[in-house]
Design an enzyme around this catalytic site. Structure first.
Site, mmCIF file in Angstrom:
data_model
loop_
_atom_site.group_PDB
_atom_site.id
_atom_site.type_symbol
_atom_site.label_atom_id
_atom_site.label_comp_id
_atom_site.label_asym_id
_atom_site.label_seq_id
_atom_site.Cartn_x
_atom_site.Cartn_y
_atom_site.Cartn_z
ATOM 1 N N HIS A 50 -3.886 -11.902 -2.283
ATOM 2 C CA HIS A 50 -3.802 -11.027 -1.115
ATOM 3 C C HIS A 50 -2.414 -11.182 -0.525
ATOM 4 O O HIS A 50 -1.957 -12.299 -0.270
ATOM 5 C CB HIS A 50 -4.866 -11.396 -0.079
ATOM 6 C CG HIS A 50 -4.912 -10.447 1.067
ATOM 7 N ND1 HIS A 50 -5.087 -10.846 2.372
ATOM 8 C CD2 HIS A 50 -4.781 -9.098 1.116
ATOM 9 C CE1 HIS A 50 -5.075 -9.795 3.176
ATOM 10 N NE2 HIS A 50 -4.882 -8.723 2.422
ATOM 11 N N ASP A 51 -1.716 -10.072 -0.290
ATOM 12 C CA ASP A 51 -0.319 -10.163 0.115
ATOM 13 C C ASP A 51 -0.115 -10.953 1.406
ATOM 14 O O ASP A 51 0.873 -11.684 1.552
ATOM 15 C CB ASP A 51 0.338 -8.787 0.197
ATOM 16 C CG ASP A 51 -0.412 -7.768 1.040
ATOM 17 O OD1 ASP A 51 -1.394 -8.141 1.724
ATOM 18 O OD2 ASP A 51 -0.031 -6.586 1.008
ATOM 19 N N GLY A 110 5.917 -0.820 -4.506
ATOM 20 C CA GLY A 110 5.856 -2.118 -5.160
ATOM 21 C C GLY A 110 7.227 -2.592 -5.572
ATOM 22 O O GLY A 110 8.171 -1.805 -5.703
ATOM 23 N N ARG A 111 7.335 -3.903 -5.774
ATOM 24 C CA ARG A 111 8.582 -4.505 -6.226
ATOM 25 C C ARG A 111 8.292 -5.555 -7.287
ATOM 26 O O ARG A 111 7.229 -6.185 -7.258
ATOM 27 C CB ARG A 111 9.333 -5.208 -5.072
ATOM 28 C CG ARG A 111 9.902 -4.298 -4.007
ATOM 29 C CD ARG A 111 9.024 -4.203 -2.791
ATOM 30 N NE ARG A 111 8.585 -5.489 -2.286
ATOM 31 C CZ ARG A 111 9.326 -6.288 -1.513
ATOM 32 N NH1 ARG A 111 10.559 -5.936 -1.167
ATOM 33 N NH2 ARG A 111 8.850 -7.442 -1.066
ATOM 34 N N ALA A 167 0.845 -1.203 0.000
ATOM 35 C CA ALA A 167 0.000 0.000 0.000
ATOM 36 C C ALA A 167 0.879 1.251 0.000
ATOM 37 O O ALA A 167 0.955 1.993 0.964
ATOM 38 C CB ALA A 167 -0.927 -0.005 1.207
ATOM 39 N N GLU A 191 5.964 4.579 11.553
ATOM 40 C CA GLU A 191 6.385 5.208 10.295
ATOM 41 C C GLU A 191 5.741 6.583 10.124
ATOM 42 O O GLU A 191 6.377 7.514 9.591
ATOM 43 C CB GLU A 191 6.030 4.304 9.115
ATOM 44 C CG GLU A 191 6.861 3.041 9.041
ATOM 45 C CD GLU A 191 8.347 3.332 9.047
ATOM 46 O OE1 GLU A 191 8.785 4.230 8.302
ATOM 47 O OE2 GLU A 191 9.073 2.679 9.819
#
Length: 494
Positions: A241-242, A16-17, A13, A308
């Site tokens: 879904h991750d 990305g990789r 979210a 974070e």
């Protein structure tokens, strides 16, 4: 001939990789080919994802991966895409995006849940779906969208990885693990709950066919395959879904719990069947679909998002820039310090996380620390105590003891939090693999290709070819006192 390679596209979210992966018998190859950022931005009154930018980055990564595979003299077996859950895009009859997808942190759902419950009781929704109630679940997003007005040219609703797969192959399907996060799936039939959705006047004609993890979605569309230099490349649905991919890639054993630690922390156990009853509903646990018939029985915890967000506020002041240095400073603090309840909804997307923490601390008669390490310690200690609380509840609900915890994902690199979790739970904690999501993505592709016969065999391969660190619990009177104090705070807000 060398074993084939796999490509994993892992969309978080905000970043990305693209990875190139190999599963040689004696070595698990994971090579990051491309990394890219895409923070959501406000457009047409909502916080949205720039999907065209994301897809352009994915294509660049696929092109680079194909080039690297040719240099190695190895073929690409397949491509798999996973992402965060609940968010979706709408496409028209021609497969074009109707509008930029809205981010789950947008405020459009803040008043929706009670309106939905007035039409369908909360208890009935849980009995049918088995999914925990979070204000950003797809069902509430779609309700808010319908209330505003869904564009007339919308043809299909696709969750983010399904949307990317549609752009890659031209086929519109929804993979089961991600579909299960929507709260629109019947937990027993594993099909869209049309009756439930009709009760909310939601457009069921937008919902695509559901496929299982490991299903072949299709091959790259002709022009796109030519553009990327990947003629004939297959696209396989992993656990899209991750978290589903992360758990698939976690070498967990019977009696173990998992914590997928990152922006969110997903704390749970793997089961063979859903667990739906009044106690589970009362505790707001969820039954998310896993790869190959498994169920992820878990609870979402706010996670490292809290820390974070604080770090972003500190950065303009030039403090706490170095994460490792911050954690070393945290470890040197001997006093117990402040504690918070991490799952306060006010921490979801506040204008200022520091201000939100300060407000909660005032409500519990605590003082806001002045220095970043002390604030970070309060967050990390509180997360550990929250994990312990959730795991104790899981034991109570499942009537099964947990004997060890495996922490996976980026948060598994946080040694302070790992040790704090061991101390708070009184259980051994194994940390790693960091790239569990990518590994799980690849494992499902590999099982689909016949490289492994089962998820058990694939996980055994991961255990042999990755390293993990174990943290043993340390008893102390101070920790016991802190656990009791945290329990008082949690009881106030939970």
């Amino acid at each position: 001939m060398s074993d084939p390679l796999y490509i994993a596209v892992d969309l978080g979210a905000g970043s990305g990789r693209v990875f190139l992966a190999g599963l040689d018998e004696s070595e698990l190859l994971l090579r990051q080919i491309r990394r890219f950022q895409y923070p959501p931005s406000t457009s047409h009154g909502h916080l949205r994802w720039d999907i065209p930018k994301i897809f352009a980055e994915i294509k660049a990564g696929l092109r680079e991966a194909a080039t690297r595979a040719r240099e190695l003299g190895r073929e690409i077996q397949s491509i798999g895409v996973d992402s965060w859950g609940v968010d979706y895009g709408l496409i028209d009859m021609d497969g074009h995006l109707v509008e930029l997808p809205v981010c789950y942190r947008d405020e459009r759902t803040h008043d929706v849940m009670e309106e939905v419950f007035a039409r369908i009781p909360r208890e009935k929704m849980f009995r049918r779906t088995g999914i925990q109630f979070l204000q950003f679940n797809t069902i509430f997003q779609l309700y808010a969208h319908a209330r505003e007005g869904i564009p007339a040219n919308a043809h299909k609703l696709l969750l983010i990885p399904d949307l990317i797969n549609c752009f890659l192959t031209g086929r519109c399907v929804s993979e089961y693990t991600d579909a299960s996060t929507t709260q629109m799936l019947n937990a027993q039939t594993k099909a869209w709950d049309v009756e439930l959705l009709a009760g909310l006047s939601l457009p069921t004609h937008l919902l695509p066919e559901i496929v299982s993890s490991g299903a072949e979605v299709g091959r790259l569309q002709g022009e796109l395959a030519d553009e990327l230099g990947m003629e004939g490349a297959r696209v396989v649905a992993p656990a899209t879904h991750d978290t589903g991919s992360a758990v698939a890639g976690a070498p967990i054993e019977t009696g173990w719990a998992f914590i997928s630690s990152g922006t969110w922390s997903l704390v749970g156990v793997e089961r063979d069947e859903v667990l739906i009853n009044d106690d589970v509903a009362r505790q707001n646990f969820t039954n998310e679909g896993g790869a190959f018939g498994t169920i992820r029985f878990l609870k979402n915890v706010m996670g490292l998002w809290i820390l974070e967000s604080c770090r972003k506020e500190w950065q303009p002041r030039g403090v706490a820039d170095d994460y490792d240095e911050l954690l070393r400073a945290v470890a040197k603090i001997e006093d117990d310090g402040a504690l918070i309840f991490p799952d306060d909804e006010r921490f979801l997307n506040p204008p200022s996380m520091l201000a939100a923490i300060a407000i909660q601390l005032r409500e519990t008669n605590q003082t806001m620390p002045s220095e970043p390490p002390a604030i970070a310690k309060a967050i990390l200690d509180s997360l550990a105590f929250r994990y312990a609380s959730v795991l104790r509840t899981i034991e109570s609900l499942t009537h099964q003891a947990i004997k060890q915890v495996r922490i996976i994902g980026g948060g598994s690199q946080n040694a302070y939090l790992n040790q704090a979790t061991a101390n708070a739970t009184g259980l051994p904690v194994s940390a790693g693999p960091v790239e569990a999501t990518v590994i799980g993505n690849v494992l499902v592709q590999a099982i689909a290709s016949g490289r492994f016969a089962s998820l058990t065999e694939a996980r055994a391969y991961v255990a042999r070819n990755t390293q993990s660190q174990t943290f043993m619990p340390k008893d102390s009177i101070a920790c016991e006192d802190a656990i009791r104090y945290y329990a008082e705070i949690e009881a106030r807000y939970n």
